[in-house]
Motif scaffolding. Structure first.
Motif, mmCIF file in Angstrom:
data_model
loop_
_atom_site.group_PDB
_atom_site.id
_atom_site.type_symbol
_atom_site.label_atom_id
_atom_site.label_comp_id
_atom_site.label_asym_id
_atom_site.label_seq_id
_atom_site.Cartn_x
_atom_site.Cartn_y
_atom_site.Cartn_z
ATOM 1 N N UNK A 58 0.837 -1.191 0.000
ATOM 2 C CA UNK A 58 0.000 0.000 0.000
ATOM 3 C C UNK A 58 0.871 1.240 0.000
ATOM 4 N N UNK A 59 0.318 2.319 -0.463
ATOM 5 C CA UNK A 59 1.033 3.596 -0.452
ATOM 6 C C UNK A 59 1.131 4.062 0.995
ATOM 7 N N UNK A 60 2.351 4.235 1.494
ATOM 8 C CA UNK A 60 2.491 4.660 2.879
ATOM 9 C C UNK A 60 2.322 6.174 2.965
ATOM 10 N N UNK A 61 1.954 6.621 4.155
ATOM 11 C CA UNK A 61 1.658 8.034 4.365
ATOM 12 C C UNK A 61 2.860 8.829 4.869
ATOM 13 N N UNK A 62 3.998 8.182 4.943
ATOM 14 C CA UNK A 62 5.185 8.847 5.452
ATOM 15 C C UNK A 62 6.045 9.349 4.301
ATOM 16 N N UNK A 72 9.631 7.281 5.046
ATOM 17 C CA UNK A 72 8.806 6.793 3.944
ATOM 18 C C UNK A 72 9.592 5.897 3.002
ATOM 19 N N UNK A 73 10.813 6.297 2.716
ATOM 20 C CA UNK A 73 11.671 5.499 1.834
ATOM 21 C C UNK A 73 11.988 4.137 2.455
ATOM 22 N N UNK A 74 12.311 4.124 3.737
ATOM 23 C CA UNK A 74 12.620 2.862 4.411
ATOM 24 C C UNK A 74 11.399 1.953 4.448
ATOM 25 N N UNK A 75 10.246 2.524 4.701
ATOM 26 C CA UNK A 75 9.010 1.737 4.728
ATOM 27 C C UNK A 75 8.741 1.128 3.358
ATOM 28 N N UNK A 76 8.870 1.937 2.324
ATOM 29 C CA UNK A 76 8.636 1.451 0.963
ATOM 30 C C UNK A 76 9.559 0.281 0.638
#
Length: 105
Positions: free
Chosen positions: A2-6, A11-15
């Motif tokens: 899913x598209x993260x909200x960070x 945000x990059x690390x989550x992606x």
């Protein structure tokens, strides 16, 4: 995924963690160094909790046994949260993580 909200580094690390391929895990783990800020260690810890791809999980196992001390510690947390106690116990018995880290959640 899913598209993260960070945004920004988190945000990059989550992606990368959500994608969870070997090179993505390598990228996330590379942010754990002796010079990492407290904020960065928290970002990495959160991102690692999102790894579900088996290739990424296998890569984290590699780092549990072959990474630097800080990398091994965060991989230990990852596997403890997954209840992979046998894997953590192997790393502990090999002297790669200390008793406190081995049994922390």
């Amino acid at each position: 995924m899913t598209k993260n909200k960070f945004s920004g580094k988190l945000g990059e690390l989550i992606e990368r963690a959500e994608r969870g391929n070997e090179e993505d895990v390598d990228y996330v783990i590379s942010h754990l160094t002796d010079n990492s800020t407290l904020a960065m260690t928290r970002y990495v810890d959160f991102a690692l909790s999102l790894v579900e791809n088996q290739k990424g999980i296998s890569r984290l196992e590699y780092y549990l046994f072959n990474g630097t001390l800080i990398q091994r510690n965060y991989c230990c947390l990852f596997f403890n949260r997954r209840l992979d106690y046998e894997l953590v116990d192997r790393a502990f018995r090999a002297g790669l993580i200390d008793e406190i880290q081995a049994f922390s959640r």
